[in-house]
Design a protein around this motif. Structure first.
Motif, PDB file in Angstrom:
ATOM      1  N   LYS A  32       0.953  -1.240  -0.009  1.00 50.30           N
ATOM      2  CA  LYS A  32       0.022   0.061  -0.014  1.00 50.30           C
ATOM      3  C   LYS A  32       1.003   1.334   0.046  1.00 50.30           C
ATOM      4  O   LYS A  32       0.611   2.017  -0.812  1.00 50.30           O
ATOM      5  N   THR A  33       1.737   1.252   0.729  1.00 50.84           N
ATOM      6  CA  THR A  33       2.913   2.505   0.790  1.00 50.84           C
ATOM      7  C   THR A  33       3.418   2.505  -0.411  1.00 50.84           C
ATOM      8  O   THR A  33       3.795   3.726  -1.027  1.00 50.84           O
ATOM      9  N   ALA A 158       7.833   9.409   5.452  1.00 49.62           N
ATOM     10  CA  ALA A 158       6.824  10.386   6.051  1.00 49.62           C
ATOM     11  C   ALA A 158       5.337   9.529   5.829  1.00 49.62           C
ATOM     12  O   ALA A 158       4.632   9.330   6.620  1.00 49.62           O
ATOM     13  N   ILE A 159       5.341   9.162   4.422  1.00 49.56           N
ATOM     14  CA  ILE A 159       4.118   8.398   3.777  1.00 49.56           C
ATOM     15  C   ILE A 159       4.179   6.997   4.459  1.00 49.56           C
ATOM     16  O   ILE A 159       2.906   6.520   4.894  1.00 49.56           O
ATOM     17  N   ALA A 160       5.183   6.225   4.534  1.00 50.21           N
ATOM     18  CA  ALA A 160       5.168   4.920   5.226  1.00 50.21           C
ATOM     19  C   ALA A 160       4.967   4.980   6.497  1.00 50.21           C
ATOM     20  O   ALA A 160       4.147   4.104   7.129  1.00 50.21           O
ATOM     21  N   VAL A 164       1.297   3.473   9.223  1.00 51.69           N
ATOM     22  CA  VAL A 164       1.140   2.565  10.288  1.00 51.69           C
ATOM     23  C   VAL A 164       1.024   3.433  11.613  1.00 51.69           C
ATOM     24  O   VAL A 164       1.394   3.062  12.909  1.00 51.69           O
ATOM     25  N   THR A 165       0.728   4.715  11.676  1.00 47.32           N
ATOM     26  CA  THR A 165       0.517   5.373  12.871  1.00 47.32           C
ATOM     27  C   THR A 165      -0.567   4.835  13.800  1.00 47.32           C
ATOM     28  O   THR A 165      -1.600   4.357  13.150  1.00 47.32           O
ATOM     29  N   ALA A 178      11.168  -2.522   5.754  1.00 50.46           N
ATOM     30  CA  ALA A 178      10.834  -3.163   4.569  1.00 50.46           C
ATOM     31  C   ALA A 178      10.748  -2.083   3.433  1.00 50.46           C
ATOM     32  O   ALA A 178      11.140  -2.317   2.283  1.00 50.46           O
ATOM     33  N   VAL A 179      10.086  -1.007   3.702  1.00 48.24           N
ATOM     34  CA  VAL A 179       9.561  -0.064   2.618  1.00 48.24           C
ATOM     35  C   VAL A 179      11.091   0.631   2.205  1.00 48.24           C
ATOM     36  O   VAL A 179      11.316   0.765   0.858  1.00 48.24           O
TER      37      VAL A 179
END
Length: 305
Positions: A32-33, A158-160, A164-165, A178-179
């Motif tokens: 998704k990220t 930041a998007i990653a 997961v926040t 991983a990203v």
């Protein structure tokens, strides 16, 4: 005592099971990220080759490896921990920091556009020329590439983090690591393939291959210099586009305007993407122009002192 010990083991077992269940979702979150940062990944891929073009061909892969290594180190040891710390203690600071990075991209992109269209007389050119060794040029290119990459990487991280926040800290760390690894390997692996494509074409053009393969090899050799030159222009446009978009998303009014633009053209996704990219690109040039003038004023004020 035994009952207390077994109760502790039960608690640990429950915690491990919960963590495992959370980690099972990591591939989905990474996918998704990656989808959300695809535009930035494309920009990063387009920007990087221009830092290698014109250098010693035998050093191309080594230079890309240096950039990739520093990019991964920055993502894992600097940007990811910074995102976690800021996300916990000062989540409000993430957007302004990204906007500063976006402003730098606009500034650098504007300088490259300006250099393409500006004309200098002979005396000015002679004043600007300075001797530089191949080693110094390589170091300068790597440094410039890493500076640009760290801003794009910060946006990716930041998007990653935004994906997961609120989840367990272990899950946050695993997804971000991983990203970072996946995107770095994908981007710089593809960049390495691009810059060595002419060598691959030259190899295929050898006499040991059938005429059809030789023809393909010669076509690749002829095509790649033009393609890399074109990609350099795309990379410059990408700096302006991404830089302005980062800034726009940090300002509610402009973020709303971009959203409205996309919504108005939602029936034509390609047109919507192009319209947003064009709007951000023009805004990036304007922002870069303003910053360049401000930097010039500061320099002149400093030299007068």
């Amino acid at each position: 005592m035994p009952s207390g010990f077994f109760a502790l083991l039960d608690d640990i077992s429950a915690l491990v099971k919960a963590s495992a269940a959370s980690l099972d979702d990591v591939p989905t979150q990474v996918a998704k990220t990656t989808g959300k940062v695809s535009g930035i990944v494309i920009d990063d891929t387009a920007v990087t080759p221009k830092y290698v073009v014109g250098l010693d061909p035998s050093r191309e892969l080594a230079i890309i490896y240096q950039i990739a290594k520093k990019s991964l180190i920055n993502k894992l040891l600097l940007l990811s921990p910074a995102a976690l710390i800021l996300g916990y203690f000062a989540p409000w600071a993430i957007t302004p920091i990204l906007m500063v990075g976006g402003a730098y991209l606009c500034f650098e992109g504007y300088e490259k556009v300006h250099s393409l269209f500006s004309h200098h007389d002979g005396d000015t050119n002679r004043e600007q020329v300075k001797e530089i060794t191949p080693e110094e040029l390589e170091k300068e290119r790597v440094g410039s590439a890493v500076r640009t990459d760290i801003i794009l990487s910060a946006e990716i991280i930041a998007i990653a983090y935004s994906q997961v926040t609120g989840q367990a800290i272990v899950n946050q760390i695993v997804v971000m690591v991983a990203v970072a690894i996946f995107i770095t390997v994908a981007v710089y692996g593809f960049v390495g393939l691009l810059v060595k494509a002419d060598d691959i074409g030259l190899h295929l053009a050898g006499n040991k291959y059938p005429p059809a393969i030789q023809k393909i090899g010669r076509s690749v050799v002829k095509f790649m210099p033009h393609f890399l030159s074109w990609l350099g222009y795309v990379g410059t446009a990408a700096m302006l586009w991404v830089g302005a978009e980062i800034i726009a998303h940090g300002i509610p009014f402009t973020a709303h305007l971009l959203h409205e633009l996309e919504q108005s053209l939602s029936s034509m996704p390609v047109v919507a993407w192009f319209a947003k990219a064009l709007a951000c690109g023009i805004a990036g040039i304007i922002i870069g122009f303003i910053i360049e003038k401000l930097v010039g004023l500061v320099k002149r004020a400093f030299y007068r002192q």
